[in-house]
Write a protein that holds these residues in place. Structure first.
Motif, mmCIF file in Angstrom:
data_model
loop_
_atom_site.group_PDB
_atom_site.id
_atom_site.type_symbol
_atom_site.label_atom_id
_atom_site.label_comp_id
_atom_site.label_asym_id
_atom_site.label_seq_id
_atom_site.Cartn_x
_atom_site.Cartn_y
_atom_site.Cartn_z
ATOM 1 N N ALA A 75 -0.822 5.673 5.692
ATOM 2 C CA ALA A 75 -0.441 6.723 6.507
ATOM 3 C C ALA A 75 -1.886 7.272 6.884
ATOM 4 O O ALA A 75 -1.943 8.613 7.263
ATOM 5 C CB ALA A 75 0.400 8.041 5.699
ATOM 6 N N THR A 76 -2.970 6.810 6.452
ATOM 7 C CA THR A 76 -4.453 7.474 6.967
ATOM 8 C C THR A 76 -5.030 6.148 7.320
ATOM 9 O O THR A 76 -4.610 4.876 7.164
ATOM 10 C CB THR A 76 -5.126 7.849 5.770
ATOM 11 O OG1 THR A 76 -5.030 6.942 4.630
ATOM 12 C CG2 THR A 76 -4.488 9.270 5.434
ATOM 13 N N CYS A 77 -6.083 6.244 8.193
ATOM 14 C CA CYS A 77 -6.951 5.384 8.975
ATOM 15 C C CYS A 77 -7.762 4.187 8.098
ATOM 16 O O CYS A 77 -7.623 2.927 8.581
ATOM 17 C CB CYS A 77 -8.067 6.104 9.800
ATOM 18 S SG CYS A 77 -8.869 7.357 9.098
ATOM 19 N N THR A 78 -8.521 4.798 7.085
ATOM 20 C CA THR A 78 -9.361 3.715 6.650
ATOM 21 C C THR A 78 -8.367 2.552 6.116
ATOM 22 O O THR A 78 -8.894 1.395 6.130
ATOM 23 C CB THR A 78 -10.396 4.143 5.653
ATOM 24 O OG1 THR A 78 -11.371 5.160 6.308
ATOM 25 C CG2 THR A 78 -11.020 2.973 4.819
ATOM 26 N N PRO A 79 -7.470 2.864 5.100
ATOM 27 C CA PRO A 79 -6.746 1.850 4.455
ATOM 28 C C PRO A 79 -5.819 0.685 5.494
ATOM 29 O O PRO A 79 -5.765 -0.169 4.976
ATOM 30 C CB PRO A 79 -5.779 2.459 3.655
ATOM 31 C CG PRO A 79 -5.955 3.885 3.906
ATOM 32 C CD PRO A 79 -7.277 4.175 4.485
ATOM 33 N N SER A 80 -5.535 1.552 6.546
ATOM 34 C CA SER A 80 -4.533 0.598 7.505
ATOM 35 C C SER A 80 -5.746 -0.310 8.035
ATOM 36 O O SER A 80 -5.298 -1.424 8.449
ATOM 37 C CB SER A 80 -4.147 1.755 8.799
ATOM 38 O OG SER A 80 -3.058 2.667 8.213
#
Length: 506
Positions: A75-80
């Protein structure tokens, strides 16, 4: 006549022998553009019910194949973004949360990625846009020298980057391994701890701001906007936020022009909807929903520009386009831009509960469409699919061997992407803030393990976290409102075991 025909026939056969494989290769390897948007929800697309006009994105959905149960991994950018490129869930190791602007490279040099799969298949590869996966070695990026490792060490031939996000310093572009337009006599200094230099900050000099911060984002000011982090120097390299979208589009054109005879893979990573939402002047005031609505219109024009380019170059029928988002939508995410106040009847999540950061579906269930030659037009599939599967899927399409021990979570679902299959994943894991992991099953159940945490995202976006000290079980076709955990303890136990099996997978 016979003597003339035989040499001609012989030459023709030689051409078939030597050139047919190349022709077949080009035809069987479509160009691929992955348009990866930022903070875009289902309901932000007018084709999906949104109130903001998005005719170019709508075209992809009208003439493409939509996966209505597709997920980013977080639900956040870096891990996606980490999972999308590596085929591995980001939560499998520490340090892969939302990265600061001076983070070291999170993907180690030489590691197999989605880009290296394409590169191995003979593609020219590029990333243009938001990176947010760190750059440089253990000490972080050398902003005044050669910045590596980075995209060029993990399968990309070319990179034109927003190093992190627009709300983090340094607010400069990086091309391949160098900051663009940097004057060596004015070196960049960056700190995410103590203030450095004498550049004004939003906290100390709010009178200099053209866009006011709401929470955080009160440090160094560039282009009238205060950011996260401190910097000084690099004045000639600073971007103007209003021009970012146009610059990313033009850099994409330059890359595709240079690809020439080779098939190409373009990872076009847009920034428009992420804060600070500063549209180009020609889009300001174009929507009835304030700056957030304006940048959605700007994003749509960027998509249209790519489609127009492909049509001008007669490449549209040779190009596969994938369109998705890194996580769900968010409203007040650090700046006073009235995104929440002006939302009116525009439902950015498309009816899903939660949003960015959340364990509910609004955090990770994202729009996903495939458009291109041979793709069923105007159809949809409701089988579950994760962006972590792109690596194995394209390796399957291109007959490229990959290391399953590296891409440990990636599954080959290329037939689903091409509309040739009526099956998808058996289950997938989603990651919310505070490392909360949830599980979605093939049969349409969602399990959220018990845990402590606030009911609302604590820094102000007005989004439910989905956290509870009790286990939660939902039927997704009924929304995430009736917790069935007490009524269906066997199902809770089953899904908890399936989640554990993935978490402890070796």
């Amino acid at each position: 006549m016979t003597q003339v025909k035989k040499p001609l026939l012989f030459i023709y056969l030689l051409c078939l022998v030597f050139y047919a494989p190349r022709i077949y290769s080009q035809e069987s390897k479509p160009n691929v553009i992955l348009i990866y948007t930022d903070d875009l929800g289902f309901g932000d697309i007018s084709f999906c019910g949104g109130k903001i006009p998005t005719p170019n994105i709508d075209r992809l959905f009208k003439d493409g194949l939509s996966l209505t149960n597709a997920y980013s991994t977080a639900a956040t950018c870096t891990p996606s973004r980490y999972s999308l490129l590596t085929g591995e869930y980001a939560w499998r190791a520490k340090g892969r949360g939302v990265a600061p602007g001076n983070a070291s490279a999170l993907i180690s040099a030489g590691r197999q990625t989605l880009a290296s799969v394409f590169q191995k298949a003979g593609y020219k590869t590029a990333v243009v846009g938001k990176w947010h996966l760190g750059l440089g070695g253990k000490e972080g990026p050398d902003w005044n020298g050669e910045i590596k490792p980075g995209p060029l060490e993990i399968g990309f031939d070319h990179a034109f980057l927003i190093p992190a996000t627009g709300d983090r310093i340094p607010t400069v572009f990086v091309k391949d391994r160098r900051v663009v337009n940097l004057d060596p006599k004015d070196p960049i200094q960056v700190s995410y701890g103590e203030k450095i230099g004498d550049w004004p900050t939003g906290k100390e000099n709010p009178e200099l701001l053209t866009t006011m911060y709401s929470h955080g984002h009160d440090q160094t000011i560039t282009n009238g906007i205060s950011r996260i982090g401190y910097m000084t120097g690099g004045t000639s390299a600073l971007w103007r936020d209003e021009d970012i979208s146009d610059r990313l589009v033009s850099e994409s054109f330059l890359f595709m022009d240079k690809a020439e005879e080779n098939p190409f893979f373009l990872y076009f990573s847009t920034h428009d909807i992420h804060v600070p939402r500063i549209a180009h002047e020609r889009f300001q005031g174009k929507s009835d929903f304030g700056p957030r609505g304006d940048v959605i219109i700007q994003l749509d024009e960027a998509v249209g520009a790519l489609l127009d380019y492909l049509e001008r170059k007669d490449l549209l029928d040779q190009t596969l386009i994938l369109f998705s988002s890194d996580n769900g939508p968010v409203w007040d995410d650090g700046y006073v831009d009235q995104a929440f106040e002006l939302i009116a009847d525009h439902d950015a999540t498309g009816g899903l509960r939660g949003g960015k950061y959340s364990a509910f579906e609004g955090g990770t269930r994202v729009p996903f469409v495939v458009f291109g030659p041979g793709i069923p037009k105007g159809e949809s599939r409701n089988h579950i699919f994760s962006q972590v599967d792109l690596l194995a899927s394209f390796a399957g399409l291109l007959s490229v061997e990959f290391d399953p021990n590296s891409a440990v979570d990636s599954e080959n679902h290329i037939d689903l992407l091409l509309g040739k299959s009526q099956s998808g994943r058996q289950g997938l894991v989603q990651e919310a803030i505070q490392n909360v992991l949830t599980y979605v099953s093939e049969e349409g159940f969602k399990y959220i393990p018990p845990g402590k945490g606030p009911d609302m995202v604590p820094w102000g976006p007005k989004i439910e976290t989905g956290f509870s000290e009790k286990p939660q079980l939902y039927r997704l076709d009924q929304g995430e409102y009736e917790n069935l955990a007490e009524k269906m303890p066997e199902k809770v136990a089953q899904l908890a075991a399936e989640l554990d099996a993935i978490i402890f997978k070796k």
